[in-house]
Motif scaffolding. Structure first.
Motif, mmCIF file in Angstrom:
data_model
loop_
_atom_site.group_PDB
_atom_site.id
_atom_site.type_symbol
_atom_site.label_atom_id
_atom_site.label_comp_id
_atom_site.label_asym_id
_atom_site.label_seq_id
_atom_site.Cartn_x
_atom_site.Cartn_y
_atom_site.Cartn_z
ATOM 1 N N GLN A 164 0.843 -1.191 0.000
ATOM 2 C CA GLN A 164 0.000 0.000 0.000
ATOM 3 C C GLN A 164 0.878 1.239 0.000
ATOM 4 O O GLN A 164 2.055 1.197 0.388
ATOM 5 C CB GLN A 164 -0.909 -0.003 1.216
ATOM 6 C CG GLN A 164 -1.999 -1.075 1.157
ATOM 7 C CD GLN A 164 -3.027 -0.900 2.257
ATOM 8 O OE1 GLN A 164 -2.708 -0.465 3.355
ATOM 9 N NE2 GLN A 164 -4.277 -1.252 1.961
ATOM 10 N N ALA A 165 0.299 2.326 -0.427
ATOM 11 C CA ALA A 165 1.016 3.602 -0.424
ATOM 12 C C ALA A 165 1.550 3.882 0.970
ATOM 13 O O ALA A 165 0.873 3.636 1.973
ATOM 14 C CB ALA A 165 0.096 4.727 -0.872
ATOM 15 N N LYS A 192 4.705 5.388 -3.414
ATOM 16 C CA LYS A 192 3.547 6.045 -4.012
ATOM 17 C C LYS A 192 3.037 5.186 -5.169
ATOM 18 O O LYS A 192 3.810 4.425 -5.755
ATOM 19 C CB LYS A 192 3.945 7.423 -4.542
ATOM 20 C CG LYS A 192 4.598 8.331 -3.520
ATOM 21 C CD LYS A 192 5.069 9.625 -4.173
ATOM 22 C CE LYS A 192 5.757 10.527 -3.162
ATOM 23 N NZ LYS A 192 6.223 11.800 -3.792
ATOM 24 N N PRO A 193 1.780 5.319 -5.517
ATOM 25 C CA PRO A 193 1.267 4.550 -6.666
ATOM 26 C C PRO A 193 2.084 4.769 -7.933
ATOM 27 O O PRO A 193 2.249 3.830 -8.728
ATOM 28 C CB PRO A 193 -0.157 5.085 -6.818
ATOM 29 C CG PRO A 193 -0.546 5.476 -5.432
ATOM 30 C CD PRO A 193 0.703 6.038 -4.822
ATOM 31 N N GLU A 194 2.616 5.947 -8.119
ATOM 32 C CA GLU A 194 3.422 6.226 -9.318
ATOM 33 C C GLU A 194 4.782 5.533 -9.294
ATOM 34 O O GLU A 194 5.519 5.587 -10.274
ATOM 35 C CB GLU A 194 3.595 7.734 -9.524
ATOM 36 C CG GLU A 194 4.126 8.492 -8.331
ATOM 37 C CD GLU A 194 3.024 9.139 -7.509
ATOM 38 O OE1 GLU A 194 1.980 8.483 -7.272
ATOM 39 O OE2 GLU A 194 3.232 10.291 -7.071
ATOM 40 N N THR A 238 4.919 2.372 -9.055
ATOM 41 C CA THR A 238 4.608 1.059 -9.609
ATOM 42 C C THR A 238 5.349 0.827 -10.918
ATOM 43 O O THR A 238 5.417 1.712 -11.772
ATOM 44 C CB THR A 238 3.093 0.933 -9.846
ATOM 45 O OG1 THR A 238 2.426 0.938 -8.589
ATOM 46 C CG2 THR A 238 2.744 -0.344 -10.591
ATOM 47 N N VAL A 279 2.194 -0.599 -6.163
ATOM 48 C CA VAL A 279 1.793 0.219 -5.020
ATOM 49 C C VAL A 279 0.342 0.630 -5.202
ATOM 50 O O VAL A 279 -0.006 1.277 -6.191
ATOM 51 C CB VAL A 279 2.683 1.454 -4.867
ATOM 52 C CG1 VAL A 279 2.323 2.213 -3.589
ATOM 53 C CG2 VAL A 279 4.156 1.068 -4.853
ATOM 54 N N SER A 280 -0.493 0.274 -4.253
ATOM 55 C CA SER A 280 -1.905 0.622 -4.326
ATOM 56 C C SER A 280 -2.199 1.804 -3.411
ATOM 57 O O SER A 280 -1.550 1.984 -2.378
ATOM 58 C CB SER A 280 -2.762 -0.579 -3.943
ATOM 59 O OG SER A 280 -2.436 -1.020 -2.636
ATOM 60 N N SER A 281 -3.186 2.585 -3.822
ATOM 61 C CA SER A 281 -3.527 3.777 -3.033
ATOM 62 C C SER A 281 -4.544 3.454 -1.947
ATOM 63 O O SER A 281 -5.125 2.387 -1.913
ATOM 64 C CB SER A 281 -4.078 4.849 -3.975
ATOM 65 O OG SER A 281 -5.201 4.355 -4.663
#
Length: 123
Positions: free
Chosen positions: A13-14, A85-87, A89, A121-123
């Motif tokens: 997770q984030a 962060k999701p970005e 990924t 990475v999930s938000s």
């Protein structure tokens, strides 16, 4: 034969952390320039961090969150990734070059590559 094998990726997770490893074999580890790159789906590969003759370089997007290091006794390169962060990924690759590179985060400088380890990475 130079081989690079990445491990340590996963789904987090984030805000989470991972430690990526790249085990090298077939070369004198401490004489090579080493780096981490990543590639997200539909995007170009980008340099994340490099360690060249003891000097480290980071992409602006990861400064303060990622730390590159190497253990020459174990022939292993690491990337500690924090505050994900999701970005962030993408598929993370380690790369090597037998000498000193002059543009540490440019993929064309490196001629040996691992198969990659996925970070999601999930938000």
């Amino acid at each position: 034969q130079v081989l690079l094998l990445e491990s340590g990726g996963g789904s987090v997770q984030a805000g989470g952390s991972l430690r990526l490893s790249c085990a090298g074999s077939g070369f004198t580890f401490n004489t090579y320039s080493m780096a981490w790159f990543r590639q997200a789906p539909g995007k170009e590969r980008e340099g994340v961090a490099a360690i060249i003759d003891g000097v480290v370089t980071y992409a602006d997007s990861v400064k303060g969150r990622f730390t590159i290091s190497k253990d020459s006794a174990k022939d292993t390169l690491y990337l500690q990734v924090n505050s994900l962060k999701p970005e962030d990924t993408g598929m993370y690759y380690c790369a090597a070059y037998p000498g000193v590179v002059f543009t540490p985060l440019a993929d064309w400088e490196y001629n040996y590559w691992g198969q990659g380890t996925q970070v999601t990475v999930s938000s």
